[in-house]
Motif scaffolding. Structure first.
Motif, mmCIF file in Angstrom:
data_model
loop_
_atom_site.group_PDB
_atom_site.id
_atom_site.type_symbol
_atom_site.label_atom_id
_atom_site.label_comp_id
_atom_site.label_asym_id
_atom_site.label_seq_id
_atom_site.Cartn_x
_atom_site.Cartn_y
_atom_site.Cartn_z
ATOM 1 N N ALA A 127 22.636 -39.238 66.282
ATOM 2 C CA ALA A 127 21.273 -40.009 64.771
ATOM 3 C C ALA A 127 22.050 -41.348 64.364
ATOM 4 C CB ALA A 127 21.420 -39.686 63.513
ATOM 5 N N GLY A 150 20.757 -44.588 66.291
ATOM 6 C CA GLY A 150 19.607 -44.703 67.183
ATOM 7 C C GLY A 150 19.078 -43.297 67.568
ATOM 8 N N VAL A 182 15.260 -39.006 67.032
ATOM 9 C CA VAL A 182 14.616 -39.332 66.305
ATOM 10 C C VAL A 182 14.412 -37.367 65.525
ATOM 11 C CG1 VAL A 182 12.225 -39.300 65.708
ATOM 12 C CG2 VAL A 182 13.431 -40.366 67.935
#
Length: 84
Positions: free
Chosen positions: A77, A80, A83
């Motif tokens: 996370a 990035g 999700v």
């Protein structure tokens, strides 16, 4: 291409299916944990105990990893790559 570094050890390789449609597997015993840098696109899934990886010739492997699923999710996370 993104990567993640984990301490892993192989547990099992899935080779495919036999003529009678049973799964052909190979258990890998007595392996040590090693540090690996893993391409994210090779990861099929991650559970609390295992990471499932694609390998050559349509095979898949199951690796144990050190640490927790929560820690791996946090790292993905933060980069990035997850999700939630």
């Amino acid at each position: 291409m993104p990567f993640i570094s984990l301490r892993v050890r192989p547990d099992r390789t899935y080779h495919g299916y036999a003529d009678d449609n049973t799964v052909v597997t190979e258990d890998i015993a007595n392996s040590e944990f090693v540090e690996k840098v893993i391409a994210i696109d090779r990861i099929l899934s991650i559970t609390e105990d295992y990471i499932y990886i694609t390998t050559t010739h349509g095979r898949a492997q199951i690796w144990s990893y050190e640490g927790s699923l929560s820690a791996v999710k946090d790292r993905l996370a933060a980069a990035g790559l997850l999700v939630v």
